[in-house]
Motif scaffolding. Structure first.
Motif, PDB file in Angstrom:
ATOM      1  N   VAL A 215       0.820  -1.149   0.114  1.00 23.57           N
ATOM      2  CA  VAL A 215       0.058   0.033   0.029  1.00 23.57           C
ATOM      3  C   VAL A 215       0.724   1.242  -0.023  1.00 23.57           C
ATOM      4  CG1 VAL A 215      -1.775   1.329   1.175  1.00 23.57           C
ATOM      5  CG2 VAL A 215      -1.704  -1.307   1.293  1.00 23.57           C
ATOM      6  N   VAL A 216       0.683   2.300  -1.145  1.00 24.11           N
ATOM      7  CA  VAL A 216       1.522   3.392  -0.960  1.00 24.11           C
ATOM      8  C   VAL A 216       0.420   4.562  -0.715  1.00 24.11           C
ATOM      9  CG1 VAL A 216       3.023   4.823  -2.478  1.00 24.11           C
ATOM     10  CG2 VAL A 216       2.751   2.285  -2.981  1.00 24.11           C
ATOM     11  N   VAL A 217       0.924   5.293   0.260  1.00 19.57           N
ATOM     12  CA  VAL A 217      -0.001   6.389   1.034  1.00 19.57           C
ATOM     13  C   VAL A 217       0.652   7.657   0.743  1.00 19.57           C
ATOM     14  CG1 VAL A 217      -1.370   7.318   2.978  1.00 19.57           C
ATOM     15  CG2 VAL A 217      -0.538   4.845   2.908  1.00 19.57           C
ATOM     16  N   PHE A 218      -0.053   8.404   0.103  1.00 18.72           N
ATOM     17  CA  PHE A 218       0.019   9.855  -0.451  1.00 18.72           C
ATOM     18  C   PHE A 218      -0.637  10.779   0.427  1.00 18.72           C
ATOM     19  CE2 PHE A 218       1.249   7.320  -3.962  1.00 18.72           C
ATOM     20  CZ  PHE A 218       2.802   7.945  -4.458  1.00 18.72           C
ATOM     21  N   ASP A 219      -0.036  11.432   1.389  1.00 18.91           N
ATOM     22  CA  ASP A 219      -0.549  12.644   2.305  1.00 18.91           C
ATOM     23  C   ASP A 219      -0.396  13.683   1.832  1.00 18.91           C
ATOM     24  OD1 ASP A 219      -1.869  11.541   5.168  1.00 18.91           O
ATOM     25  OD2 ASP A 219      -0.136  10.200   4.809  1.00 18.91           O
ATOM     26  N   ARG A 220      -1.235  14.810   1.668  1.00 18.25           N
ATOM     27  CA  ARG A 220      -0.979  16.205   1.468  1.00 18.25           C
ATOM     28  C   ARG A 220      -1.400  16.765   3.001  1.00 18.25           C
ATOM     29  NH1 ARG A 220      -3.075  19.143  -3.931  1.00 18.25           N
ATOM     30  NH2 ARG A 220      -1.426  20.633  -3.909  1.00 18.25           N
ATOM     31  N   ASP A 221      -0.775  16.157   3.875  1.00 19.82           N
ATOM     32  CA  ASP A 221      -0.814  16.878   5.458  1.00 19.82           C
ATOM     33  C   ASP A 221       0.552  16.171   6.074  1.00 19.82           C
ATOM     34  OD1 ASP A 221      -1.364  14.096   6.718  1.00 19.82           O
ATOM     35  OD2 ASP A 221      -2.767  14.198   5.352  1.00 19.82           O
ATOM     36  N   ILE A 222       0.838  16.681   7.175  1.00 20.59           N
ATOM     37  CA  ILE A 222       1.881  16.054   8.156  1.00 20.59           C
ATOM     38  C   ILE A 222       1.224  16.006   9.339  1.00 20.59           C
ATOM     39  CG2 ILE A 222       3.038  18.198   8.379  1.00 20.59           C
ATOM     40  CD1 ILE A 222       5.689  16.504   8.473  1.00 20.59           C
ATOM     41  N   GLY A 223       1.550  14.777  10.121  1.00 19.62           N
ATOM     42  CA  GLY A 223       1.217  14.639  11.575  1.00 19.62           C
ATOM     43  C   GLY A 223       2.502  15.054  12.245  1.00 19.62           C
ATOM     44  N   TYR A 224       2.661  16.373  12.727  1.00 15.97           N
ATOM     45  CA  TYR A 224       4.104  16.889  13.053  1.00 15.97           C
ATOM     46  C   TYR A 224       4.749  15.926  14.259  1.00 15.97           C
ATOM     47  CZ  TYR A 224       3.146  20.818  10.457  1.00 15.97           C
ATOM     48  OH  TYR A 224       2.739  21.832   9.213  1.00 15.97           O
ATOM     49  N   GLY A 225       5.848  15.546  14.073  1.00 19.41           N
ATOM     50  CA  GLY A 225       6.664  14.739  15.267  1.00 19.41           C
ATOM     51  C   GLY A 225       6.545  13.232  14.549  1.00 19.41           C
ATOM     52  N   TYR A 226       5.647  12.759  13.547  1.00 22.57           N
ATOM     53  CA  TYR A 226       5.392  11.473  13.017  1.00 22.57           C
ATOM     54  C   TYR A 226       5.613  11.417  11.633  1.00 22.57           C
ATOM     55  CZ  TYR A 226       4.133   6.690  13.817  1.00 22.57           C
ATOM     56  OH  TYR A 226       4.313   5.196  13.888  1.00 22.57           O
ATOM     57  N   GLU A 227       4.485  11.220  11.035  1.00 18.81           N
ATOM     58  CA  GLU A 227       4.666  11.219   9.530  1.00 18.81           C
ATOM     59  C   GLU A 227       3.204  11.588   9.023  1.00 18.81           C
ATOM     60  OE1 GLU A 227       4.302   7.341   8.160  1.00 18.81           O
ATOM     61  OE2 GLU A 227       3.730   6.302  10.252  1.00 18.81           O
ATOM     62  N   GLY A 228       2.804  11.205   7.839  1.00 21.39           N
ATOM     63  CA  GLY A 228       1.551  11.668   7.180  1.00 21.39           C
ATOM     64  C   GLY A 228       0.585  10.979   7.970  1.00 21.39           C
ATOM     65  N   VAL A 229      -0.690  11.727   8.224  1.00 19.77           N
ATOM     66  CA  VAL A 229      -1.587  11.156   9.209  1.00 19.77           C
ATOM     67  C   VAL A 229      -2.388  10.132   8.420  1.00 19.77           C
ATOM     68  CG1 VAL A 229      -4.026  11.845  10.211  1.00 19.77           C
ATOM     69  CG2 VAL A 229      -2.042  13.586  10.238  1.00 19.77           C
ATOM     70  N   LEU A 230      -2.584   9.883   7.185  1.00 21.34           N
ATOM     71  CA  LEU A 230      -3.523   8.830   6.490  1.00 21.34           C
ATOM     72  C   LEU A 230      -2.425   7.557   6.721  1.00 21.34           C
ATOM     73  CD1 LEU A 230      -5.078  10.104   3.179  1.00 21.34           C
ATOM     74  CD2 LEU A 230      -6.108   9.737   5.454  1.00 21.34           C
ATOM     75  N   SER A 231      -1.302   7.888   6.667  1.00 23.23           N
ATOM     76  CA  SER A 231      -0.471   6.677   6.650  1.00 23.23           C
ATOM     77  C   SER A 231      -0.224   6.003   8.055  1.00 23.23           C
ATOM     78  CB  SER A 231       1.127   7.012   6.298  1.00 23.23           C
ATOM     79  OG  SER A 231       2.004   6.011   6.435  1.00 23.23           O
ATOM     80  N   TYR A 232      -0.441   6.775   9.139  1.00 25.61           N
ATOM     81  CA  TYR A 232      -0.140   6.243  10.384  1.00 25.61           C
ATOM     82  C   TYR A 232      -1.810   5.794  10.789  1.00 25.61           C
ATOM     83  CZ  TYR A 232      -1.227  10.580  12.917  1.00 25.61           C
ATOM     84  OH  TYR A 232      -1.705  11.987  13.553  1.00 25.61           O
ATOM     85  N   GLU A 233      -2.634   6.337  10.302  1.00 23.28           N
ATOM     86  CA  GLU A 233      -3.914   5.912  10.606  1.00 23.28           C
ATOM     87  C   GLU A 233      -4.279   4.536  10.264  1.00 23.28           C
ATOM     88  OE1 GLU A 233      -6.499   7.274  12.100  1.00 23.28           O
ATOM     89  OE2 GLU A 233      -6.155   9.302  12.668  1.00 23.28           O
TER      90      GLU A 233
END
Length: 276
Positions: A215-233
């Protein structure tokens, strides 16, 4: 020129307890707003519903949209029957804007919930809203002839796909443009475009991704201090699957930067290499 579009502001409100939906085009924006009223005002929900889309890319551009007759809309949307009718002055109501930490006996007006109970009720309403969202989507589709996946996500060429792209809004639209070429190159790639972000449809996504290898996730956001929010969700949602896919996330398009076909293609190829 742009208005610095990305998904950061939408993502930032994920913990306020609202339903959040994201659209890919102007027709979907119009149709989802109609559905949002029915979802939010359902007595099993009674929660604010956010309908979001990419600024500038959709808000400052034009495309054909079918507008329904007001009579048909009125038939689809029932009259509002809220649990508080402030305009009816014949019934005296005590409305306390302060939620106390504990249950509060208000005599003839009943018992007011405490903060804990109030938050619990919000959580249960959000959990239960997924089925209601799907019901309202199907009812809308039957009445007006337009549908958007199952109301919580949309798929494109996923049936035989070994590689799934996971994205929202404009990023999902861009990825869809690239899939044809990727398949010509011999890669079995499909797209999952997330429509419902909150509540996050973990159970439905676990079922959808259970056979995926990558699965390749492309986030147009960032969960500061971690990674893209869709990715970690998504990683959290798929945790514990017997055959969990390799998930690679990329952050793209912050502050209105263009997201190009080359970004999607490069990301997919990089993810393939890292998964081997």
């Amino acid at each position: 020129w742009s208005v610095w579009t990305d998904h950061q502001d939408f993502i930032t409100i994920r913990d306020v307890g609202w339903i959040q939906m994201f659209c890919m085009d102007n027709q979907e924006i119009y149709d989802t707003n109609l559905q949002a009223f029915k979802i939010a005002e359902d007595s099993r929900v009674f929660l604010p519903t956010v309908v979001a889309y990419d600024g500038y890319i959709l808000s400052h551009t034009m495309m054909p949209v079918s507008i329904e007759n007001q009579e048909d809309i009125d038939n689809f949307l029932p009259p509002l029957e809220h649990h508080y009718n402030l305009s009816d002055i014949s019934v005296v109501k005590g409305i306390d804007p302060v939620t106390t930490p504990h249950l509060r006996d208000r005599g003839v007006e009943g018992t007011a919930p405490g903060y804990f109970e109030y938050r619990y009720a919000m959580q249960k309403a959000l959990e239960n809203s997924i089925e209601i969202i799907m019901e309202v989507h199907d009812e809308f589709s039957e009445k007006f002839g337009r549908s958007y996946g199952n109301g919580i996500y949309k798929t494109y060429l996923t049936e035989d796909a070994d590689i799934l792209i996971f994205a929202m809004g404009s990023v999902a639209s861009q990825a869809r443009n690239v899939i044809g070429q990727l398949r010509k190159d011999g890669l079995k790639v499909g797209l999952v475009s997330l429509k419902l972000f909150r509540p996050f449809p973990a159970s439905q996504l676990r079922e959808l991704f259970k056979e995926a290898k990558l699965v390749v996730v492309f986030d147009r956001d960032i969960g500061y201090g971690y990674e893209g929010v869709l990715s970690y969700e998504l990683k959290a949602a798929l945790y514990g699957l017997k055959q969990s896919p390799f998930i690679k996330g990329f952050i793209v398009g912050l502050g209105g930067r263009d997201v190009t076909d080359q970004h999607i293609t490069k990301g997919v190829n990089k993810a393939i290499k890292e998964s081997e």
